[in-house]
Design a protein around this motif. Structure first.
Motif, PDB file in Angstrom:
ATOM      1  N   ALA A   1      -2.410  19.107 -13.462  1.00  0.00           N
ATOM      2  CA  ALA A   1      -1.576  18.387 -14.409  1.00  0.00           C
ATOM      3  C   ALA A   1      -0.008  18.472 -13.425  1.00  0.00           C
ATOM      4  CB  ALA A   1      -1.482  19.132 -16.315  1.00  0.00           C
ATOM      5  N   ASP A   2       0.071  19.553 -13.552  1.00  0.00           N
ATOM      6  CA  ASP A   2       1.390  19.694 -13.160  1.00  0.00           C
ATOM      7  C   ASP A   2       1.758  18.714 -11.124  1.00  0.00           C
ATOM      8  OD1 ASP A   2      -0.559  21.352 -11.090  1.00  0.00           O
ATOM      9  OD2 ASP A   2       1.150  22.239 -10.370  1.00  0.00           O
ATOM     10  N   ARG A   3       0.798  18.171 -11.390  1.00  0.00           N
ATOM     11  CA  ARG A   3       0.566  17.453  -9.948  1.00  0.00           C
ATOM     12  C   ARG A   3       0.882  15.959 -10.174  1.00  0.00           C
ATOM     13  NH1 ARG A   3      -3.226  20.028  -5.403  1.00  0.00           N
ATOM     14  NH2 ARG A   3      -3.567  22.052  -6.533  1.00  0.00           N
ATOM     15  N   PHE A   4       0.798  15.549 -11.404  1.00  0.00           N
ATOM     16  CA  PHE A   4       0.885  14.579 -11.960  1.00  0.00           C
ATOM     17  C   PHE A   4       2.491  14.194 -12.750  1.00  0.00           C
ATOM     18  CE2 PHE A   4      -2.999  14.853 -10.875  1.00  0.00           C
ATOM     19  CZ  PHE A   4      -3.591  13.070 -10.339  1.00  0.00           C
ATOM     20  N   GLY A   5       3.114  15.337 -12.940  1.00  0.00           N
ATOM     21  CA  GLY A   5       4.647  15.258 -13.664  1.00  0.00           C
ATOM     22  C   GLY A   5       4.169  16.094 -14.899  1.00  0.00           C
ATOM     23  N   GLY A   6       2.977  17.216 -15.107  1.00  0.00           N
ATOM     24  CA  GLY A   6       2.723  16.939 -16.997  1.00  0.00           C
ATOM     25  C   GLY A   6       3.183  19.188 -16.465  1.00  0.00           C
ATOM     26  N   ASP A   7       2.879  19.483 -17.537  1.00  0.00           N
ATOM     27  CA  ASP A   7       3.083  21.012 -17.992  1.00  0.00           C
ATOM     28  C   ASP A   7       1.615  21.786 -17.916  1.00  0.00           C
ATOM     29  OD1 ASP A   7       3.477  23.526 -18.141  1.00  0.00           O
ATOM     30  OD2 ASP A   7       5.461  22.959 -19.623  1.00  0.00           O
ATOM     31  N   PRO A   8       1.130  22.167 -17.338  1.00  0.00           N
ATOM     32  CA  PRO A   8      -0.145  22.884 -17.479  1.00  0.00           C
ATOM     33  C   PRO A   8      -0.282  24.568 -18.787  1.00  0.00           C
ATOM     34  CG  PRO A   8       0.701  23.578 -15.439  1.00  0.00           C
ATOM     35  CD  PRO A   8       1.843  22.673 -15.553  1.00  0.00           C
TER      36      PRO A   8
ATOM     37  N   PRO B   1       5.001   9.075 -16.674  1.00  0.00           N
ATOM     38  CA  PRO B   1       6.112   8.509 -16.329  1.00  0.00           C
ATOM     39  C   PRO B   1       6.142   8.957 -15.035  1.00  0.00           C
ATOM     40  CG  PRO B   1       6.201   9.654 -18.712  1.00  0.00           C
ATOM     41  CD  PRO B   1       4.821   9.731 -17.288  1.00  0.00           C
ATOM     42  N   ASP B   2       6.689   9.866 -14.340  1.00  0.00           N
ATOM     43  CA  ASP B   2       7.426  10.131 -12.868  1.00  0.00           C
ATOM     44  C   ASP B   2       6.022  11.633 -12.863  1.00  0.00           C
ATOM     45  OD1 ASP B   2       8.398  10.891 -11.506  1.00  0.00           O
ATOM     46  OD2 ASP B   2      10.754  10.862 -12.555  1.00  0.00           O
ATOM     47  N   VAL B   3       5.464  11.533 -11.653  1.00  0.00           N
ATOM     48  CA  VAL B   3       5.418  12.295 -10.882  1.00  0.00           C
ATOM     49  C   VAL B   3       5.562  14.505 -10.489  1.00  0.00           C
ATOM     50  CG1 VAL B   3       2.967  11.045 -10.105  1.00  0.00           C
ATOM     51  CG2 VAL B   3       5.690  11.213  -8.518  1.00  0.00           C
ATOM     52  N   ASP B   4       7.442  13.761 -10.707  1.00  0.00           N
ATOM     53  CA  ASP B   4       7.937  14.787 -10.507  1.00  0.00           C
ATOM     54  C   ASP B   4       8.685  15.498 -11.028  1.00  0.00           C
ATOM     55  OD1 ASP B   4       7.815  14.296  -7.191  1.00  0.00           O
ATOM     56  OD2 ASP B   4       9.046  12.603  -7.788  1.00  0.00           O
TER      57      ASP B   4
ATOM     58  N   GLU C   1       0.974  -1.530   0.473  1.00  0.00           N
ATOM     59  CA  GLU C   1      -0.089  -0.256  -0.026  1.00  0.00           C
ATOM     60  C   GLU C   1       0.738   0.952  -0.430  1.00  0.00           C
ATOM     61  OE1 GLU C   1      -3.553   1.959  -0.270  1.00  0.00           O
ATOM     62  OE2 GLU C   1      -3.316   0.040   0.183  1.00  0.00           O
ATOM     63  N   THR C   2       2.000   1.305   0.735  1.00  0.00           N
ATOM     64  CA  THR C   2       2.709   2.407   0.622  1.00  0.00           C
ATOM     65  C   THR C   2       3.334   2.804  -0.717  1.00  0.00           C
ATOM     66  OG1 THR C   2       3.333   1.982   2.948  1.00  0.00           O
ATOM     67  CG2 THR C   2       4.389   3.098   2.028  1.00  0.00           C
ATOM     68  N   ALA C   3       4.213   1.512  -1.121  1.00  0.00           N
ATOM     69  CA  ALA C   3       4.950   1.384  -2.145  1.00  0.00           C
ATOM     70  C   ALA C   3       3.450   2.182  -3.982  1.00  0.00           C
ATOM     71  CB  ALA C   3       5.175   0.280  -3.006  1.00  0.00           C
ATOM     72  N   ARG C   4       2.687   2.316  -3.049  1.00  0.00           N
ATOM     73  CA  ARG C   4       1.506   2.874  -4.382  1.00  0.00           C
ATOM     74  C   ARG C   4       1.419   4.909  -4.328  1.00  0.00           C
ATOM     75  NH1 ARG C   4      -4.614   0.539  -3.534  1.00  0.00           N
ATOM     76  NH2 ARG C   4      -4.412   2.093  -5.915  1.00  0.00           N
ATOM     77  N   PRO C   5       2.343   5.080  -5.749  1.00  0.00           N
ATOM     78  CA  PRO C   5       1.790   7.021  -5.253  1.00  0.00           C
ATOM     79  C   PRO C   5       0.798   7.112  -4.642  1.00  0.00           C
ATOM     80  CG  PRO C   5       1.548   5.550  -7.495  1.00  0.00           C
ATOM     81  CD  PRO C   5       1.817   4.623  -6.421  1.00  0.00           C
ATOM     82  N   VAL C   6       0.975   8.662  -4.218  1.00  0.00           N
ATOM     83  CA  VAL C   6      -0.658   9.285  -3.701  1.00  0.00           C
ATOM     84  C   VAL C   6      -0.003  10.597  -4.568  1.00  0.00           C
ATOM     85  CG1 VAL C   6      -1.801  10.416  -1.713  1.00  0.00           C
ATOM     86  CG2 VAL C   6      -0.761   7.822  -1.429  1.00  0.00           C
TER      87      VAL C   6
END
Length: 525
Positions: free
Chosen positions: A195-202, A110-113, A6-11
């Protein structure tokens, strides 16, 4: 699930609350996120309203049901094998769960960061079917191929998404035109905020779609509520011309209400869903030509004058999309699969019937255009005088060439020319690849096998298909990042090779439509 799993799943914490995703196919997936309130009960037939916030962490591991529709993957299709199922899904068929409670979206990243380009995908399905979820649409593959954050949102289909307010008391429902389009705009607003919270550029959002999804993108170019919410657009097998007039849309809705057995939208708001689904299918044209040529009865975008104030082609010509680079694609043999699947029902009675279709499409000299298609089909020089009547199979093939141009290829060229004439930029391409080999054609929906990376799953993982996948994915990837897919911008006057990129076994620049055909169409500016 253990505590460590559960911890390994991204929030990720969105503007409405936290969601817990899953790791999938080299990236992350967050499924079933509400972007608007359920359009049920008192909200049926009403514009989307914001979703209610939640506390705690919402599970985002399960894909949402598709919008209410009749299933498109029938046992008969399944019995024909995986290729038939793949083609059905490419044409917009969906399977699995269906529900009116459908306004959810899925995010693959690909990456939330990161700060990656964002692609919002709008599915096709003739505005009557479709879904934002696997197996019909797999955003994981598209995200991996393009390196983008992919967001796919459900929107209401059929009468629930595209009826035109009419009948007693319709003045209370004026804002309920183009509900599916309003759903898409609501999803774009969610992307703008999250979008920025999921690694995207708004600040780098591209809206893309195929078939009905592409016609939706064309309408979004002219939709005031979508202004400023996206920065580039990709239209695959669709443009800005598949828009109903208010009169035709009103007549279609009146027939639909009668078929349901109600007299007003107030009564429709509480009618059983099953009656709605049965009725919406009974009042539209079934033939691919009748439904898509001017005057056809089909659900879809309506120039209602309120939600959509201007016809999209007029809006683009007036500069509405000048600041939005366009990537416009079509497939060489768009109608081929409908011709194959339609059998005897697809064949017209005679050549006069085909000439009548050409007149309906606005062709000035149908006889001359028909002869140009005949020359291409037969590979022979033009014959003086009136040619002999086409044999049945040739008449079918002539109609397929004509409808591929009339519904998809010529309107795509019109959009590109209007955009360039207004001062904007457009890049165009034509897919010539035949995913199932010689004889199948580059049919409508063929691009999904490449962009969805379905080659291995369908046992068509050939060198030619892999090369096409790379060409198409590279063009989309570059366009998402830089607005340049890798070839010159569209210029209808560019000699001698043209500026439309042919994607497939023989990649090169071509004129689109070909010069022998373009001369017989009014392509606008």
């Amino acid at each position: 699930m253990t505590d460590s799993q559960e911890t390994a799943r991204p929030v990720v914490t969105t503007t409405h609350g936290a969601v817990r995703g899953v790791r999938s196919d080299g990236g992350l997936c967050f499924a079933g996120i509400p972007f608007a309130a359920p359009p049920v009960g008192g909200l049926r037939l009403r514009p989307p309203v914001p979703a209610a916030p939640w506390t705690g962490v919402r599970d985002a591991s399960r894909f949402p049901p598709a919008p209410a529709q009749h299933t498109g993957i029938t046992p008969e299709i399944e019995a024909l094998g995986p290729h038939a199922v793949g083609v059905a899904r490419a044409l917009g068929a969906a399977d699995g769960e269906f529900s009116e409670d459908c306004l959810y979206l899925n995010v693959w990243t690909p990456d939330v960061d990161g700060r990656l380009p964002v692609l919002m995908w709008i599915y096709g399905g003739a505005f009557e079917s479709g879904t934002a979820s696997p197996p019909s649409f797999d955003g994981a593959a598209l995200s991996l191929l393009t390196g983008a954050v992919v967001v796919a949102a459900n929107y209401r289909v059929g009468a629930l998404g595209w009826l035109h307010p009419t009948g007693p008391g319709s003045e209370r429902w004026t804002a309920s035109a183009n509900l599916g389009l309003q759903d898409q705009a609501a999803a774009l607003r969610w992307i703008h905020d999250n979008a920025d919270r999921f690694g995207g550029d708004p600040g780098n959002v591209t809206v893309a779609g195929a078939s009905a999804g592409a016609f939706s993108v064309g309408a979004l170019l002219a939709l005031p509520d979508a202004k400023g919410l996206f920065h580039k657009a990709i239209l695959q097998s669709g443009s800005v011309t598949r828009v109903q007039s208010p009169d035709i849309a009103r007549a279609l809705t009146e027939s639909f209400l009668s078929a349901v057995g109600v007299k007003s939208l107030d009564e429709l708001a509480t009618a059983p869903l099953g009656r709605i689904l049965d009725a919406q299918s009974s009042v539209v044209d079934s033939d691919v030509g009748r439904r898509n040529l001017p005057g056809g009865r089909i659900w879809g975008v309506v120039h209602d004058g309120t939600v959509l104030p201007a016809r999209p082609l007029d809006a683009v010509g007036a500069g509405a999309a000048v600041g939005i680079p366009l990537l416009i694609g079509a497939n060489r043999d768009e109608i081929h699969m409908w011709a194959e699947l339609g059998g005897a029902g697809y064949r017209l009675a005679d050549e006069d019937a085909l000439t009548a279709e050409m007149n309906r499409a606005g062709v000035a000299d149908p006889a001359a255009l028909l002869e140009a298609y005949r020359v291409r089909l037969r590979g022979a020089a033009p014959r003086p005088g009136r040619p002999e009547a086409a044999p049945p199979d040739e008449l079918r093939d002539l109609r397929t060439l004509f409808l591929s141009d009339a519904v998809y290829r010529v309107p795509s060229a019109r959009l590109a020319r209007a955009q360039v004439a207004a001062g904007g930029t457009a890049h165009t391409y034509l897919l010539s690849a035949e995913p199932f080999g010689a004889g199948t054609g580059a049919f409508h929906g063929a691009e999904t096998f490449y962009l969805g990376d379905r080659l291995a799953a369908l046992d068509i993982d050939t060198p030619d298909n892999r090369a096409t996948r790379e060409q198409l994915a590279t063009a989309w990837r570059r366009f998402l990042r830089t607005a340049d897919p890798g070839w010159p911008t569209h210029d209808p006057a560019a000699p001698p090779t043209g500026t439309t990129r042919l994607i497939g076994p023989d990649p090169r620049d071509i004129h689109e439509p070909p010069l022998d055909i373009a001369a017989h169409w009014d392509l606008g500016t």
